[in-house]
Design a protein around this motif. Structure first.
Motif, PDB file in Angstrom:
ATOM      1  N   TYR A 110       0.800  -1.138   0.095  1.00 60.08           N
ATOM      2  CA  TYR A 110      -0.093  -0.009  -0.041  1.00 60.08           C
ATOM      3  C   TYR A 110       0.720   1.229  -0.120  1.00 60.08           C
ATOM      4  CZ  TYR A 110      -4.001   3.034   1.893  1.00 60.08           C
ATOM      5  OH  TYR A 110      -4.751   3.881   1.886  1.00 60.08           O
ATOM      6  N   PHE A 111       1.712   1.481   0.896  1.00 57.62           N
ATOM      7  CA  PHE A 111       2.744   2.335   0.915  1.00 57.62           C
ATOM      8  C   PHE A 111       3.547   2.475  -0.296  1.00 57.62           C
ATOM      9  CE2 PHE A 111       7.563   2.894   1.343  1.00 57.62           C
ATOM     10  CZ  PHE A 111       7.536   4.132   1.636  1.00 57.62           C
ATOM     11  N   ALA A 112       4.253   1.596  -1.024  1.00 55.65           N
ATOM     12  CA  ALA A 112       4.784   1.535  -2.160  1.00 55.65           C
ATOM     13  C   ALA A 112       3.859   2.292  -3.269  1.00 55.65           C
ATOM     14  CB  ALA A 112       5.230   0.170  -2.793  1.00 55.65           C
ATOM     15  N   MET A 113       2.817   1.832  -3.411  1.00 61.46           N
ATOM     16  CA  MET A 113       1.721   2.064  -4.552  1.00 61.46           C
ATOM     17  C   MET A 113       1.528   3.622  -4.350  1.00 61.46           C
ATOM     18  SD  MET A 113      -0.767  -0.986  -5.369  1.00 61.46           S
ATOM     19  CE  MET A 113      -1.482  -1.173  -3.534  1.00 61.46           C
ATOM     20  N   VAL A 114       1.289   4.062  -3.165  1.00 63.81           N
ATOM     21  CA  VAL A 114       0.809   5.505  -2.959  1.00 63.81           C
ATOM     22  C   VAL A 114       2.041   6.234  -3.146  1.00 63.81           C
ATOM     23  CG1 VAL A 114      -0.120   7.063  -1.553  1.00 63.81           C
ATOM     24  CG2 VAL A 114      -1.185   4.886  -1.860  1.00 63.81           C
ATOM     25  N   LEU A 115       3.127   5.773  -2.601  1.00 62.41           N
ATOM     26  CA  LEU A 115       4.288   6.677  -2.777  1.00 62.41           C
ATOM     27  C   LEU A 115       4.766   6.816  -4.363  1.00 62.41           C
ATOM     28  CD1 LEU A 115       6.825   8.028  -1.124  1.00 62.41           C
ATOM     29  CD2 LEU A 115       8.136   5.952  -1.479  1.00 62.41           C
ATOM     30  N   GLY A 116       4.915   5.954  -4.854  1.00 64.63           N
ATOM     31  CA  GLY A 116       5.160   5.724  -6.387  1.00 64.63           C
ATOM     32  C   GLY A 116       4.169   6.731  -7.127  1.00 64.63           C
TER      33      GLY A 116
ATOM     34  N   ALA B  43      -6.208  11.287  -3.658  1.00 60.87           N
ATOM     35  CA  ALA B  43      -6.945  10.613  -3.028  1.00 60.87           C
ATOM     36  C   ALA B  43      -7.853   9.500  -3.827  1.00 60.87           C
ATOM     37  CB  ALA B  43      -8.145  11.618  -2.589  1.00 60.87           C
ATOM     38  N   MET B  44      -7.950   9.534  -5.112  1.00 57.11           N
ATOM     39  CA  MET B  44      -8.219   8.433  -6.043  1.00 57.11           C
ATOM     40  C   MET B  44      -7.274   7.251  -6.009  1.00 57.11           C
ATOM     41  SD  MET B  44     -10.632   7.201  -7.783  1.00 57.11           S
ATOM     42  CE  MET B  44     -11.872   8.548  -7.859  1.00 57.11           C
ATOM     43  N   VAL B  45      -5.845   7.682  -5.920  1.00 60.12           N
ATOM     44  CA  VAL B  45      -4.768   6.673  -5.968  1.00 60.12           C
ATOM     45  C   VAL B  45      -5.095   5.958  -4.768  1.00 60.12           C
ATOM     46  CG1 VAL B  45      -2.440   6.273  -5.620  1.00 60.12           C
ATOM     47  CG2 VAL B  45      -3.524   7.898  -7.541  1.00 60.12           C
ATOM     48  N   ILE B  46      -5.209   6.707  -3.491  1.00 65.26           N
ATOM     49  CA  ILE B  46      -5.309   5.857  -2.273  1.00 65.26           C
ATOM     50  C   ILE B  46      -6.603   5.019  -2.257  1.00 65.26           C
ATOM     51  CG2 ILE B  46      -6.081   6.462   0.243  1.00 65.26           C
ATOM     52  CD1 ILE B  46      -4.252   9.161  -0.075  1.00 65.26           C
ATOM     53  N   TYR B  47      -7.767   5.478  -2.499  1.00 67.59           N
ATOM     54  CA  TYR B  47      -8.822   4.697  -2.704  1.00 67.59           C
ATOM     55  C   TYR B  47      -8.723   3.524  -3.469  1.00 67.59           C
ATOM     56  CZ  TYR B  47     -13.640   3.157  -3.701  1.00 67.59           C
ATOM     57  OH  TYR B  47     -14.905   2.769  -3.982  1.00 67.59           O
ATOM     58  N   LEU B  48      -7.881   3.551  -4.847  1.00 66.10           N
ATOM     59  CA  LEU B  48      -7.813   2.223  -5.400  1.00 66.10           C
ATOM     60  C   LEU B  48      -6.772   1.497  -4.884  1.00 66.10           C
ATOM     61  CD1 LEU B  48      -7.760   4.177  -9.123  1.00 66.10           C
ATOM     62  CD2 LEU B  48      -9.578   2.619  -8.021  1.00 66.10           C
ATOM     63  N   ALA B  49      -5.712   2.054  -4.297  1.00 69.67           N
ATOM     64  CA  ALA B  49      -4.606   1.216  -3.737  1.00 69.67           C
ATOM     65  C   ALA B  49      -5.209   0.446  -2.534  1.00 69.67           C
ATOM     66  CB  ALA B  49      -3.474   2.070  -3.361  1.00 69.67           C
TER      67      ALA B  49
END
Length: 166
Positions: A46-52, A83-89
Motif C-alpha cells: 500500500y505504501f509503495a503504490m501510493v508513494l510511487g 485521494a483517488m490513488v489511495i482509494y484504488l490502492a
C-alpha cells in the motif's frame, strides 16, 4: 561497501518478494504468524503504490504546475488525484491480501503504511532538500499542508473504510 550494498539489495528483494508458498504442515495458512506477515506485506505494498504515484505526480507538479500556479495551488490540484490513488490502492491490497480482511488488520496495514509514508517524506526532505526537520515542517504552506494532513489520515484509514464498505 559493495558487500553491504549486496546484502541490503538481497534483504530488500526478500522483504518485497510476494511469492506464494504453500504453508508448512506446522504452520496453517490462518496462523497468527502468517496473518502478521501478510499484514506487513499489505502495508508495504500500500505504501509503495501510493508513494510511487505521488513521486510520479511530483515529477509533473514541480516542473510544470508550480511555476505556473504556485506551490499551494499545485499541491491542492494534486490532492484529488492522490485521494483517488489511495482509494484504488486500498482496494488492491484488500483483494491481494485477503488475510487483512478484518477491521483490525486492515487498520494496522494502513497505519504501517502511514508510518512509512511520514518517515519517507521526512527523510527525503532532510536528504534531498537538505533541510532540518523543524525547518521543513515550518516551510509547509498552511492551507495545502492542512489538506495534506487530512489526506494522510484518510490514507491511514482507507483500507479499513474500504473493508467496511464491502
Amino acid at each position: 561497501m559493495a558487500v553491504s550494498r549486496a546484502i541490503t539489495s538481497l534483504w530488500l528483494s526478500r522483504l518485497l518478494s510476494f511469492e506464494v508458498r504453500p504453508p508448512s504442515s506446522s504452520q496453517p495458512i490462518n496462523s497468527p504468524c502468517v496473518a502478521v506477515s501478510k499484514t506487513i506485506q499489505a502495508g508495504l505494498t500500500y505504501f509503495a503504490m501510493v508513494l510511487g504515484a505521488g513521486f510520479l505526480l511530483g515529477m509533473i507538479r514541480i516542473p510544470f504546475l508550480v511555476p505556473r500556479i504556485g506551490v499551494r495551488w499545485a499541491e491542492l490540484a494534486e490532492m484529488p488525484i492522490m485521494a483517488m490513488v489511495i482509494y484504488l490502492a486500498a482496494g488492491v491490497i484488500l483483494r491481494r491480501f485477503p488475510e487483512i480482511g478484518s477491521p483490525s488488520r486492515s487498520l494496522i496495514a494502513g497505519l504501517l503504511a502511514l508510518a512509512l509514508m511520514v518517515a519517507a517524506e521526512l527523510a527525503l526532505a532532510s536528504v534531498v532538500q537538505g533541510m532540518p526537520l523543524m525547518e521543513f515542517i515550518a516551510s509547509r504552506d498552511v492551507v495545502s499542508g492542512s489538506v495534506y494532513l487530512v489526506v494522510l489520515l484518510v490514507f491511514a484509514v482507507m483500507p479499513w473504510l474500504r473493508l467496511s464498505a464491502r
